[in-house]
Design an enzyme around this catalytic site. Structure first.
Site, PDB file in Angstrom:
ATOM      1  N   SER A 102      14.221  -5.650 -60.555  1.00 46.03           N
ATOM      2  CA  SER A 102      13.458  -4.707 -59.745  1.00 46.03           C
ATOM      3  C   SER A 102      11.958  -4.799 -59.996  1.00 46.03           C
ATOM      4  CB  SER A 102      13.991  -3.292 -60.004  1.00 46.03           C
ATOM      5  OG  SER A 102      13.445  -2.368 -59.101  1.00 46.03           O
ATOM      6  N   ASP A 241       8.471  -3.194 -54.085  1.00 45.01           N
ATOM      7  CA  ASP A 241       8.587  -3.683 -55.463  1.00 45.01           C
ATOM      8  C   ASP A 241       9.330  -5.010 -55.421  1.00 45.01           C
ATOM      9  OD1 ASP A 241      11.112  -2.715 -54.858  1.00 45.01           O
ATOM     10  OD2 ASP A 241      11.482  -1.924 -56.859  1.00 45.01           O
ATOM     11  N   ASP A 243      12.323  -6.153 -55.838  1.00 50.24           N
ATOM     12  CA  ASP A 243      13.576  -6.353 -55.099  1.00 50.24           C
ATOM     13  C   ASP A 243      13.627  -5.533 -53.821  1.00 50.24           C
ATOM     14  OD1 ASP A 243      13.939  -3.863 -56.303  1.00 50.24           O
ATOM     15  OD2 ASP A 243      16.092  -4.157 -56.593  1.00 50.24           O
ATOM     16  N   ASP A 245      13.582  -2.363 -52.945  1.00 49.29           N
ATOM     17  CA  ASP A 245      14.313  -1.119 -52.713  1.00 49.29           C
ATOM     18  C   ASP A 245      13.396   0.095 -52.885  1.00 49.29           C
ATOM     19  OD1 ASP A 245      14.057  -1.089 -55.463  1.00 49.29           O
ATOM     20  OD2 ASP A 245      16.196  -0.834 -55.881  1.00 49.29           O
TER      21      ASP A 245
END
Length: 443
Positions: A102, A241, A243, A245
């Site tokens: 992430s 960010d 990833d 999400d």
């Protein structure tokens, strides 16, 4: 031993459990559990990753373990976490796997799972995988091995899915948008979605090299996006960010639009108000007060999107999120999706013909001060009567105007003292006073 945290397995690459050896065994264990619980003879797993160099190694190890267990793997390549959740459902797979840490730096990585419904894996299955990890890796019959194939149109499938959440009769033709891709998994699909809907897109931090993910960019470092919005005289900026999400937005004046702002817009400015909103313990009290005034129910969950999702399912609501920009719109996607959340805000902008700044003009976050009290050893502050008395006094002082949140860190001997209120000087003084009281009463 349980290897799973609140959001899968995460750590520094090369250090257990984020090693090639462990990933191989994890893939085998997950494959064995999947076959045991699946009616399909050779169940399918879809697997995607972000742009970290270590992702290629973990991907190879995981797929080897899954294939050894007799599972077929569909490789998606670099794609946002919510894209893997969507494609798990769209491809009728039995399991989805994301390789990502992430918003963490490049040297970290992680592995998390999605169920066939595109949701977080149930705790019972995680525990079953943990138990399987304790066993030896034994291949019983080479005739039953699985194999891996690469899904060639994964990007296009996800782009079309994102666009489907934006009303067909609207477009973004009049908007200029700066998109900060965090050198992460949305570096390709993120700008494409907004361009295909008509926006003029300026993409930044969209050249990942495997090491620059989240490095002074993205939703955790919006400074460069603010500068780019002003430089290009754009209507707004959107930051993901690593990833994708989480999303943070920037208005045309360079002001930051957080997850709390986004929930406020979706709850009070959209054509159809949601039945209720789930925030977290970290959600600013200004959001709670604004939703109360708008007659939109609001509840707080523990910090973490897993708990926001639980709260939404408990109340049969669809909209919730965190100040960090992790926004869930369950009528559009099964998990937090930065691109889809941004599209919902853009829908409101276009429908109302208002700028992002105008949508939040009457919403101001209350001053918030956080003091981290580092200790030699952790203790429960609510187990000390003198501290409970101080906390009660502070809550009475702030009643109706603010709140305080005292919580223990889950990873280090730190107690976090957070105070919110309508007066910055008062909030600052109160936070420092309570932090001093915690230090003085440390046991």
């Amino acid at each position: 031993m349980s290897y799973f945290g609140t959001d899968g397995i995460r750590g520094k690459f090369g250090v257990l459990p984020i090693t090639p050896e462990f990933a191989l065994k994890l893939g085998f264990a997950a494959g064995k559990v999947l076959k045991r619980n699946s009616k399909k003879k050779k169940p399918i797993v879809v697997m995607g990753k972000d742009t970290r160099l270590s992702g290629y190694i973990l991907e190879a190890a995981l797929q080897a373990g899954l294939n050894a267990a007799g599972v077929y793997v569909h490789l998606l390549g670099p794609l946002p976490t919510p894209a893997i959740a969507h494609l798990t459902r769209a491809l009728h797979a039995s399991l989805g796997i994301v390789i990502s840490a992430s918003h963490n730096p490049y040297f970290d990585n992680g592995i998390k799972f999605f169920s066939a419904e595109g949701k977080k894996l149930p705790d019972s299955l995680q525990e079953e995988i943990n138990q399987e990890l304790e066993k030896d890796l034994v291949i019983e019959d080479t005739a039953n091995l699985g194999k891996s194939v690469r899904v060639k149109d994964a990007n296009g499938r996800y782009i079309e899915f994102c666009k489907s959440t934006f009303p067909y009769h609207l477009d973004l033709n009049d908007l200029k948008i700066v998109v900060d891709c965090a050198n992460g998994s949305a570096y390709n699909v993120g700008p494409a979605v907004f361009r295909e809907l008509g926006a003029k897109v300026v993409a930044i931090f969209n050249e990942p090299d495997g090491l620059n993910i989240n490095e002074n960019c993205g939703s955790t470092h919006p400074e460069n996006l603010k500068a780019a919005v002003l430089e290009h005289q754009a209507d707004l900026g959107i930051a993901f960010d690593g990833d994708a999400d989480r999303v943070i937005m920037i208005d045309q004046h360079g002001q930051e639009i957080t997850g709390d702002h986004i929930l406020y817009i979706l709850a009070t400015k959209a054509k159809q108000k949601p039945a209720g909103i789930v925030g977290t313990l970290m959600s600013n009290m200004a959001l709670e007060l604004a939703l109360e005034q708008a007659n939109v129910p609001f509840v707080r969950a523990k910090v973490g999107d897993r708990y926001v999702l639980q709260g939404l399912e408990q109340h049969a609501w669809v909209t919730g999120g965190e100040p960090s920009g992790h926004i869930l719109t369950l009528d559009k996607s099964t998990t937090g999706d930065a691109i889809i959340a941004a599209l919902q805000v853009l829908t409101v902008m276009v429908e109302r013909q208002q700028s992002l700044a105008e949508l939040v003009a009457d919403f101001k976050l209350l001053p918030n001060v956080l003091v981290n009290v580092r200790l030699d050893a952790m203790f429960d502050p609510y187990g000390v009567p003198a501290l409970v008395t101080e906390f009660d006094k502070a809550e009475q002082q702030l009643k109706g105007r603010g709140r305080l949140l005292i919580r223990k860190s889950g990873t280090e001997p730190v107690i976090r003292v957070m105070v919110e209120g309508d007066d910055l000087a008062e909030v600052t003084a109160l936070a420092n006073h309570l932090a001093d009281a915690v230090r003085a009463n440390a046991v």
